[in-house]
Design an enzyme around this catalytic site. Structure first.
Site, short mmCIF file in Angstrom:
data_model
loop_
_atom_site.label_atom_id
_atom_site.label_comp_id
_atom_site.label_asym_id
_atom_site.label_seq_id
_atom_site.Cartn_x
_atom_site.Cartn_y
_atom_site.Cartn_z
N SER A 241 4.29 7.87 -6.69
CA SER A 241 3.41 7.65 -7.85
C SER A 241 4.24 7.74 -9.13
CB SER A 241 2.27 8.65 -7.82
OG SER A 241 1.29 8.33 -8.78
N GLU B 40 -4.69 2.68 -1.41
CA GLU B 40 -4.34 3.65 -2.46
C GLU B 40 -5.56 4.10 -3.27
OE1 GLU B 40 -1.13 4.59 -3.58
OE2 GLU B 40 0.20 3.18 -2.56
N HIS C 87 -3.62 7.02 -1.71
CA HIS C 87 -2.47 7.41 -2.53
C HIS C 87 -2.04 8.82 -2.12
CE1 HIS C 87 -0.13 6.82 -6.19
NE2 HIS C 87 -0.55 7.96 -6.70
#
Length: 535
Positions: free
Chosen positions: A223, A346, A445
């Site tokens: 990320s 995600e 995610h």
């Protein structure tokens, strides 16, 4: 996608992981601790052996960033005498605008240029690959000391050295003051990533004393950590400090431009009631007041393109010469092998599934897609229907939102890396679906982090009981560490993984059965490239 949602899910997972890791830590300390001392260029540090791994926490790689050092480039840590304890994590970078502590992480403070080292041995034998972890949270929040980033298992099971770091974030790491406070503040819009370069310099100078090879350093992050990796690849000051790179769900092509950084600084001064001539007073504004003002400023800023993040570093022409991956890959890292990928769904991390959301009908899905894209959604929906047939409206929306822009940018960054015709790239998609969250999160995610870190045992109450999860953990952690060791992720645990090419777009799908697929979402990819003006 909002920071509040990000914070909520990070804190929820951190509470579970913190309790489990705390139990493991205290059981290791039940007997008399086995201390170990290592040398650094600044002085000796004392760590402790846990499950056969030498663990050093909170080692300073730079001096305080408070007072006259606020908004300035990092400075070298002064030498100390005697032996400094490295038994507890150092400060997390300031980020909270209230008094609610972040679960599982240490107190915040401007003495946050610290790192942690997990190593099987200090010296002796062959020098080990070094993996430097850059934490997520955009350029705004997070900590390298979160429980899920514990490097004990990775070091113990794969004979590598794991380093995790903290560095300046948000208003402290990316406020450009060169226009209002003078030339000495010219680098201020990128000091947060300059901190990371400082940590890599520390690794080059010191890691051999911790059993690591300074010429075999991999930077990896998820990320926001992936964004940092992508940014470092475009920084001349980072050249030579790392030798492989892994970007997990964090592809970024462009950063903040000067005009936008100046506008943001003016808004910050106004929020604090300061004139331009008083800009240097920002170095003495109380931290809580500064963070609160920045939070208000972010509410007033309209991000100009999909994927743009708050408090991103500024392209200043020197520290960051240009947008790191736009219009092409950076020359500074053309010779660096890259592993890059994303998780299949995600968006469920940010838009948490509920019964109401999962009951979304076609009309509701069309409205959601139109709102997100800001254009006629029908061509996009048709392309994703072609790629993902027999998918519910809710699941199709999640796949579209995942692609806009995270998956699309990941594939595009990989393409631009290939076009450099220098070092290879390998593309993956993490498809494994978690049972946590009622099984509706699918592949959210952050899903790959406990697999890559060899930390499935503390990943969650359901995952930790699944034999399939441990099998995939072995495949993923071996793949990550093999790439760090050799510059090529291929190993006997996975099928042959070809290098990424523009012609075939070979992609490894991580699941209970790993397999390689060429261009796994072709029609959807092509349509999203049009939407994002990448085509």
């Amino acid at each position: 996608m909002t920071l509040n949602r990000r914070s909520f899910f990070r804190q929820s997972s951190a509470l579970i992981a913190a309790a489990q890791m705390d139990s493991l830590f205290h059981s290791a300390w039940a007997a008399d601790p086995e201390y170990v001392v290592a040398e650094t260029a600044s002085g000796k540090v004392r760590g402790v052996t846990i499950n056969g791994v030498k663990v050093f926490k909170g080692i300073p790689y730079g001096d305080t960033t408070a007072g006259k050092n606020r908004f300035m480039p990092p400075t070298r840590m002064p030498k100390w005498t005697g032996v400094r304890d490295a038994l507890e994590f150092g400060h997390t970078a300031p980020q909270q605008t209230n008094d609610v502590p972040r679960p599982g992480t240490p107190a915040e403070g401007e003495d946050c240029l610290v790192l942690n080292v997990f190593t099987p041995e200090l010296r002796g034998g062959s020098k080990r690959p070094v993996l430097v972890w850059l934490h997520g949270g955009g350029f705004v929040s997070g900590s390298g000391s979160e429980p899920g980033y514990d490097g004990t298992n990775l070091a113990h099971n794969h004979d590598v050295v794991l380093v995790s770091i903290n560095h300046r974030l948000n208003v402290l790491g990316a406020t450009y003051l060169g226009e209002v406070a003078g030339a000495e503040f010219a680098p201020s819009g990128a000091v947060g990533v300059m901190d990371i370069v400082g940590s890599l310099s520390w690794v080059r100078e010191n890691i051999e004393r911790f059993g690591g090879d300074p010429n075999l350093v991999t930077i990896f992050g998820q990320s926001g950590g992936g964004r940092k990796v992508a940014t470092l690849m475009g920084m001349p000051s980072a050249k030579g400090l790392f030798h492989r790179a892994i970007i997990e769900s964090g592809a970024v092509l462009r950063l903040t431009e000067r005009k936008d950084a100046i506008e943001e600084t003016h808004l910050l001064l106004g929020e604090l009631g300061l004139e331009r001539s008083q800009a240097r007073e920002l170095q003495s504004v109380p931290l809580s007041k500064l963070l609160a003002a920045n939070a208000e400023v972010q509410k007033k800023i309209k991000l100009k393109e999909p994927g743009e993040g708050a408090n991103s570093p500024m392209v200043d022409g020197k520290v960051i010469p240009g947008h790191p991956w736009d219009p092409a890959g950076p020359v500074f890292s053309a010779d660096i092998p890259l592993m890059i990928g994303w998780a299949r769904t995600e968006e469920t991390f940010f838009d948490r599934p509920t019964p109401q959301k999962m009951a979304l009908d076609e009309a509701g899905m069309r409205d959601r897609v139109a709102t997100r894209l800001g254009l006629d959604p029908d061509p996009v929906i048709a392309a994703f229907r072609q790629t993902f047939p027999n998918t519910t409206p809710w699941d199709l929306y999640i796949l579209i939102a995942t692609s806009h822009p995270r998956a699309a940018y990941t594939q595009e960054l990989g393409r631009r890396k290939v076009l450099q015709v220098a070092a290879p790239a390998w593309m993956y998609r993490f498809d494994w679906e978690t049972p946590e969250g009622g099984g509706h999160l699918r592949s959210p995610h952050t899903i790959e982090i406990p697999f890559a870190f060899n930390n499935i045992k503390t990943a969650g109450p359901l995952i930790s009981k699944m034999p399939q999860a441990y099998a995939l953990e072995e495949k993923a952690s071996v793949t990550w560490t093999t790439f760090a060791r050799t510059g090529n992720p291929n190993n006997p645990k996975i099928p042959n993984w070809p290098v990424y090419s523009v012609a075939k777009r070979e992609t490894l799908l991580f699941d209970n059965e790993c397999r390689v697929v060429n261009d796994p979402q072709q029609a959807a990819r092509i349509e999203m490239e049009k939407v994002l003006k990448l085509a």
